[in-house]
Design a protein around this motif. Structure first.
Motif, PDB file in Angstrom:
ATOM      1  N   UNK A  72       0.816  -1.207   0.000  1.00 18.46           N
ATOM      2  CA  UNK A  72       0.000   0.000   0.000  1.00 18.46           C
ATOM      3  C   UNK A  72       0.854   1.263   0.000  1.00 18.46           C
ATOM      4  N   UNK A  73       0.377   2.260  -0.730  1.00 17.43           N
ATOM      5  CA  UNK A  73       0.969   3.589  -0.744  1.00 17.43           C
ATOM      6  C   UNK A  73       0.006   4.518  -0.011  1.00 17.43           C
ATOM      7  N   UNK A  74       0.340   4.848   1.254  1.00 15.77           N
ATOM      8  CA  UNK A  74      -0.511   5.701   2.087  1.00 15.77           C
ATOM      9  C   UNK A  74      -1.939   5.168   2.220  1.00 15.77           C
ATOM     10  N   UNK A  75      -2.081   3.864   2.208  1.00 20.13           N
ATOM     11  CA  UNK A  75      -3.360   3.172   2.396  1.00 20.13           C
ATOM     12  C   UNK A  75      -4.366   3.415   1.276  1.00 20.13           C
ATOM     13  N   UNK A  76      -4.018   4.212   0.292  1.00 19.62           N
ATOM     14  CA  UNK A  76      -4.971   4.552  -0.758  1.00 19.62           C
ATOM     15  C   UNK A  76      -4.753   3.781  -2.038  1.00 19.62           C
ATOM     16  N   UNK A  77      -3.517   3.592  -2.434  1.00 20.70           N
ATOM     17  CA  UNK A  77      -3.216   2.920  -3.691  1.00 20.70           C
ATOM     18  C   UNK A  77      -2.313   1.718  -3.437  1.00 20.70           C
ATOM     19  N   UNK A  78      -2.649   0.635  -4.101  1.00 23.15           N
ATOM     20  CA  UNK A  78      -1.870  -0.594  -3.967  1.00 23.15           C
ATOM     21  C   UNK A  78      -0.994  -0.749  -5.202  1.00 23.15           C
ATOM     22  N   UNK A  79       0.306  -0.898  -4.980  1.00 19.38           N
ATOM     23  CA  UNK A  79       1.254  -1.017  -6.086  1.00 19.38           C
ATOM     24  C   UNK A  79       2.230  -2.153  -5.827  1.00 19.38           C
ATOM     25  N   UNK A  80       2.683  -2.777  -6.887  1.00 21.23           N
ATOM     26  CA  UNK A  80       3.774  -3.740  -6.751  1.00 21.23           C
ATOM     27  C   UNK A  80       5.081  -2.974  -6.556  1.00 21.23           C
ATOM     28  N   UNK A  81       5.852  -3.418  -5.581  1.00 23.46           N
ATOM     29  CA  UNK A  81       7.146  -2.802  -5.306  1.00 23.46           C
ATOM     30  C   UNK A  81       8.212  -3.881  -5.259  1.00 23.46           C
ATOM     31  N   UNK A  82       9.454  -3.458  -5.388  1.00 18.92           N
ATOM     32  CA  UNK A  82      10.594  -4.366  -5.302  1.00 18.92           C
ATOM     33  C   UNK A  82      11.267  -4.211  -3.948  1.00 18.92           C
ATOM     34  N   UNK A  83      11.541  -5.334  -3.313  1.00 15.83           N
ATOM     35  CA  UNK A  83      12.153  -5.349  -1.990  1.00 15.83           C
ATOM     36  C   UNK A  83      13.458  -6.128  -2.063  1.00 15.83           C
ATOM     37  N   UNK A  84      14.495  -5.576  -1.436  1.00 15.76           N
ATOM     38  CA  UNK A  84      15.799  -6.244  -1.447  1.00 15.76           C
ATOM     39  C   UNK A  84      16.333  -6.492  -0.047  1.00 15.76           C
ATOM     40  N   UNK A  85      15.586  -6.081   0.991  1.00 20.76           N
ATOM     41  CA  UNK A  85      16.011  -6.295   2.377  1.00 20.76           C
ATOM     42  C   UNK A  85      14.860  -6.924   3.161  1.00 20.76           C
ATOM     43  N   UNK A  86      15.201  -7.843   4.059  1.00 16.06           N
ATOM     44  CA  UNK A  86      14.176  -8.548   4.815  1.00 16.06           C
ATOM     45  C   UNK A  86      13.350  -7.590   5.675  1.00 16.06           C
ATOM     46  N   UNK A  87      13.970  -6.532   6.180  1.00 21.87           N
ATOM     47  CA  UNK A  87      13.237  -5.595   7.037  1.00 21.87           C
ATOM     48  C   UNK A  87      12.172  -4.813   6.269  1.00 21.87           C
ATOM     49  N   UNK A  88      12.224  -4.870   4.938  1.00 22.50           N
ATOM     50  CA  UNK A  88      11.217  -4.174   4.125  1.00 22.50           C
ATOM     51  C   UNK A  88      10.123  -5.112   3.620  1.00 22.50           C
ATOM     52  N   UNK A  89      10.132  -6.341   4.107  1.00 23.07           N
ATOM     53  CA  UNK A  89       9.235  -7.357   3.564  1.00 23.07           C
ATOM     54  C   UNK A  89       7.818  -7.294   4.124  1.00 23.07           C
ATOM     55  N   UNK A  90       7.652  -6.793   5.343  1.00 23.30           N
ATOM     56  CA  UNK A  90       6.345  -6.834   6.004  1.00 23.30           C
ATOM     57  C   UNK A  90       5.194  -6.251   5.181  1.00 23.30           C
ATOM     58  N   UNK A  91       5.369  -5.102   4.504  1.00 20.83           N
ATOM     59  CA  UNK A  91       4.241  -4.559   3.736  1.00 20.83           C
ATOM     60  C   UNK A  91       3.757  -5.467   2.618  1.00 20.83           C
ATOM     61  N   UNK A  92       4.573  -6.449   2.216  1.00 16.36           N
ATOM     62  CA  UNK A  92       4.182  -7.350   1.134  1.00 16.36           C
ATOM     63  C   UNK A  92       3.398  -8.553   1.644  1.00 16.36           C
ATOM     64  N   UNK A  93       3.435  -8.771   2.970  1.00 20.00           N
ATOM     65  CA  UNK A  93       2.724  -9.906   3.532  1.00 20.00           C
ATOM     66  C   UNK A  93       1.226  -9.593   3.609  1.00 20.00           C
ATOM     67  N   UNK A  94       0.465 -10.588   3.797  1.00 14.00           N
ATOM     68  CA  UNK A  94      -0.970 -10.486   4.025  1.00 14.00           C
ATOM     69  C   UNK A  94      -1.725 -10.091   2.766  1.00 14.00           C
TER      70      UNK A  94
END
Length: 394
Positions: free
Chosen positions: A111-133
């Motif tokens: 989510x981008x500010x809870x309004x828009x959902x976009x695919x993003x690229x993640x390269x660190x485990x600490x950035x993975x949470x927003x992709x879950x659920x």
């Protein structure tokens, strides 16, 4: 313009994947929302040379072979924190961690500010949470995401892409022969359909007016009431938390009753035929098949489609509990594995109201989605059952 691309005539068959925009060598295609909030390609006819690269990558225009089923299993992460942070059994998180540990890249919806959902690229485990659920909104896959994934595959980096079947099929077509590279893992999620992003924005605005504060986060699969009887929770900047059973949330009811889905979802050509390596979803019905398994905190159905999928599941086998099941057992309680959704009763009304920019309060009034006393009782019993199962399996 030479020959006119067929994507211009797709209409409601378009799934909004954005592959056409990414594939265009003249960069003359951009994605634009229609009056209902769904993305469609717009072509600058002055720049188009009629190469038809766009048509060649379109999931709606090309035939798809049925995906193989090499194995099927129930599965859940052994780590409880990972299990609770996930929609079902936490399998995606473990697959993603393996890729990131190998200095790879993971693409998923955020989510981008809870309004828009976009695919993003993640390269660190600490950035993975927003992709879950789970996120019950259609995600935008920008052309930059397609290009970056292609570059990562070419560089030999491990790549994991997770999305709906049409998004996986679109990426495979965009990558062409590169989609066969061993360093690429494609995961499709069992998809009921994708609701209108415009309706989601109207719903968020409505909640913010009622609460008097901006929405800070949303959890569509809050397991505090159990996995099989999950809740939806909204956290606002002023500290207020609104939580209710999914069966009592208007937005989720519109989604589950097929009243807010993209029209192409009713005739999805890629369901079970997208070319993924793994299909992940909820293993609904495991309660009856394995009543004392400890399913109350989530259970995944894992369908292995390719040898790459076999290897990926093997790599995380020490971190999960799992056992083989049959494909029919999965499909019996989760028809979305193989069948597109059928158009809901209020679908035409909601689409017309979105086109006419009707205020959300009017939409809700015309389509209240009220539950019967029997339905409320069933939900209550489901919550109690989840709580009892937690106690038994603790």
């Amino acid at each position: 313009m030479g020959r006119k691309p067929e994507i211009l005539m797709l209409g409601d068959k378009c799934c909004g994947c954005g592959a056409c925009s990414a594939a265009c060598p003249r960069t003359c295609i951009h994605m634009e929302e229609d009056a209902r909030g769904f993305l469609h390609p717009i072509i600058d006819e002055n720049s188009c040379v009629g190469c038809l690269a766009c048509d060649r990558v379109c999931p709606a225009l090309n035939s798809h072979n049925r995906d193989d089923v090499l194995s099927v299993s129930w599965a859940k992460a052994n780590e409880k924190s990972l299990l609770l942070a996930s929609s079902s059994g936490g399998i995606f998180g473990l697959l993603a961690k393996r890729v990131l540990d190998a200095k790879g890249v993971v693409a998923g919806a955020s989510f981008d500010n809870c309004l828009r959902l976009r695919h993003v690229l993640v390269e660190r485990e600490q950035d993975l949470d927003p992709l879950r659920s789970s996120k019950y909104v259609q995600s935008v896959v920008d052309k930059d995401v397609y290009h970056s994934l292609r570059n990562a595959v070419l560089e030999g980096r491990k790549v994991l892409f997770s999305g709906t079947a049409c998004q996986v099929a679109a990426l495979r077509a965009y990558l062409g022969d590169l989609s066969k590279e061993e360093n690429l893992l494609l995961v499709d999620v069992v998809c009921h359909g994708v609701p209108s992003p415009k309706l989601w924005r109207l719903w968020v605005s409505y909640l913010e007016r009622k609460t008097g504060s901006k929405l800070a986060s949303v959890n569509f699969r809050d397991k505090s009431t159990g996995w099989s009887s999950y809740s939806v929770s909204y956290r606002f900047e002023n500290g207020i938390v609104r939580r209710s059973l999914a069966a009592d949330d208007w937005y989720i009811k519109a989604f589950s009753r097929n009243a807010s889905l993209r029209p192409s979802c009713f005739s999805c050509p890629t369901k079970g035929a997208c070319g993924s390596d793994l299909t992940l979803g909820d293993f609904w019905g495991i309660q009856e098949k394995r009543p004392f398994l400890g399913w109350s905190e989530g259970m995944s159905a894992v369908i292995v489609r390719t040898p790459r999928g076999v290897d990926a599941l093997s790599e995380i086998s020490s971190s999960i509990s799992f056992d083989e099941m049959s494909f029919d057992q999965v499909c019996a309680s989760n028809g979305s594995v193989i069948n597109p959704s059928e158009k809901g009763r209020c679908f035409e009304e909601i689409m017309a109201e979105l086109e006419n920019d009707v205020p959300f309060e009017t939409i809700e009034e015309r389509c209240p989605f009220l539950r019967s006393p029997v339905q409320r009782l069933i939900s209550t019993l489901g919550v109690l059952r989840s709580q009892i199962n937690r106690i038994i399996c603790r």
